[in-house]
Scaffold this active site. Structure first.
Site, PDB file in Angstrom:
ATOM      1  N   CYS A  82     -33.952 -48.363   3.914  1.00  0.00           N
ATOM      2  CA  CYS A  82     -33.381 -49.040   5.078  1.00  0.00           C
ATOM      3  C   CYS A  82     -32.233 -49.962   4.643  1.00  0.00           C
ATOM      4  O   CYS A  82     -31.210 -49.480   4.166  1.00  0.00           O
ATOM      5  CB  CYS A  82     -34.472 -49.768   5.857  1.00  0.00           C
ATOM      6  SG  CYS A  82     -33.938 -50.274   7.512  1.00  0.00           S
ATOM      7  N   HIS A 186     -37.424 -45.311   7.597  1.00  0.00           N
ATOM      8  CA  HIS A 186     -38.554 -45.961   6.918  1.00  0.00           C
ATOM      9  C   HIS A 186     -39.572 -44.894   6.529  1.00  0.00           C
ATOM     10  O   HIS A 186     -40.422 -44.525   7.355  1.00  0.00           O
ATOM     11  CB  HIS A 186     -39.210 -46.999   7.837  1.00  0.00           C
ATOM     12  CG  HIS A 186     -38.409 -48.238   8.026  1.00  0.00           C
ATOM     13  ND1 HIS A 186     -38.519 -49.329   7.187  1.00  0.00           N
ATOM     14  CD2 HIS A 186     -37.468 -48.558   8.946  1.00  0.00           C
ATOM     15  CE1 HIS A 186     -37.684 -50.284   7.593  1.00  0.00           C
ATOM     16  NE2 HIS A 186     -37.035 -49.840   8.651  1.00  0.00           N
ATOM     17  N   GLU A 188     -42.141 -45.228   4.801  1.00  0.00           N
ATOM     18  CA  GLU A 188     -43.488 -45.813   4.830  1.00  0.00           C
ATOM     19  C   GLU A 188     -44.072 -45.844   6.234  1.00  0.00           C
ATOM     20  O   GLU A 188     -45.274 -46.082   6.399  1.00  0.00           O
ATOM     21  CB  GLU A 188     -43.457 -47.226   4.232  1.00  0.00           C
ATOM     22  CG  GLU A 188     -42.917 -48.321   5.130  1.00  0.00           C
ATOM     23  CD  GLU A 188     -41.387 -48.406   5.175  1.00  0.00           C
ATOM     24  OE1 GLU A 188     -40.872 -49.376   5.764  1.00  0.00           O
ATOM     25  OE2 GLU A 188     -40.721 -47.498   4.630  1.00  0.00           O
TER      26      GLU A 188
END
Length: 218
Positions: A82, A186, A188
């Site tokens: 990011c 992202h 994650e």
């Protein structure tokens, strides 16, 4: 503390998404360290540069920790996530209340500008599809895969784009140069596809990345 032979260091930039990035990696492998220790970072097999917030604040944090020159000199695989990706560029137009552009790490010769969303809401937030390249970071990732984005600034398409996405305009969802890679989304927060991308990164070391980048592309 002894440095393991196959370690991943997440640079402790002080940003808010450190825990979520760490947990995502820990679901895949156990040898993950969050640290701003220069020796640990330099000795790592691979390094992750996370970031949320504004480019100016994030770069100020790196400077306070004397990490700018260290990151610029790394030769192992490095993944920016990011804002971490945006910090890999030369300059960000995200002023963060200042009147001047933010000088970034200068690792990948491109800049960051506000996303032209063509009237769609900003930030660009939620799931969107990407068009990945043959870069090893995207091995096994089908075209049209959905990933999770939260951003208002973007890196334009260039020779360093390794995945693209569209939201008002087409922009770089991921960029790379040599051992430095960055993703705007992202991973994650991106379920199985995000985990696969992180697994691809964890499979890289300096030798394997060098070999993959030298292979002729069909």
């Amino acid at each position: 503390m002894n440095q393991a032979d196959n370690s991943t260091v997440i640079i402790d930039t002080g940003c808010a998404n450190l825990s979520s990035v760490r947990y995502a990696f820990e679901r895949i492998c156990s040898d993950v360290i969050v640290s701003d220790n220069h020796d640990l970072i330099k000795a790592a097999t691979r390094v992750v540069l996370p970031g949320v917030g504004t480019a100016g604040a994030a770069m100020a944090s790196l400077k306070d920790k004397s990490l700018v020159g260290l990151i610029q000199g790394l030769t192992q695989p490095v993944l920016g996530v990011c804002l971490g990706m945006q910090m890999m560029t030369q300059v960000s137009k995200e002023h963060g209340g200042r009147d001047i552009d933010c000088e970034c790490l200068g690792l990948i010769p491109t800049d960051v500008e506000e996303l032209n969303s063509q009237g769609q809401p900003l930030p660009h937030m939620g799931w969107n599809q990407i068009s990945p390249s043959m870069h090893p970071l995207f091995a096994g990732i089908p075209a049209g895969s959905y990933l999770y984005f939260v951003h208002s600034y973007r890196v334009p398409l260039s020779d360093y784009t390794i995945a693209s996405c569209e939201y008002g305009e087409t922009f770089s969802a991921a960029i790379a140069k040599d051992n430095f890679m960055g993703v705007q989304f992202h991973p994650e927060k991106s379920a199985a596809i995000g985990s696969k991308i992180l697994s691809n990164f964890l499979a890289l070391d300096k030798a394997s990345l060098d070999a993959a980048l030298q292979e002729p592309k069909s």
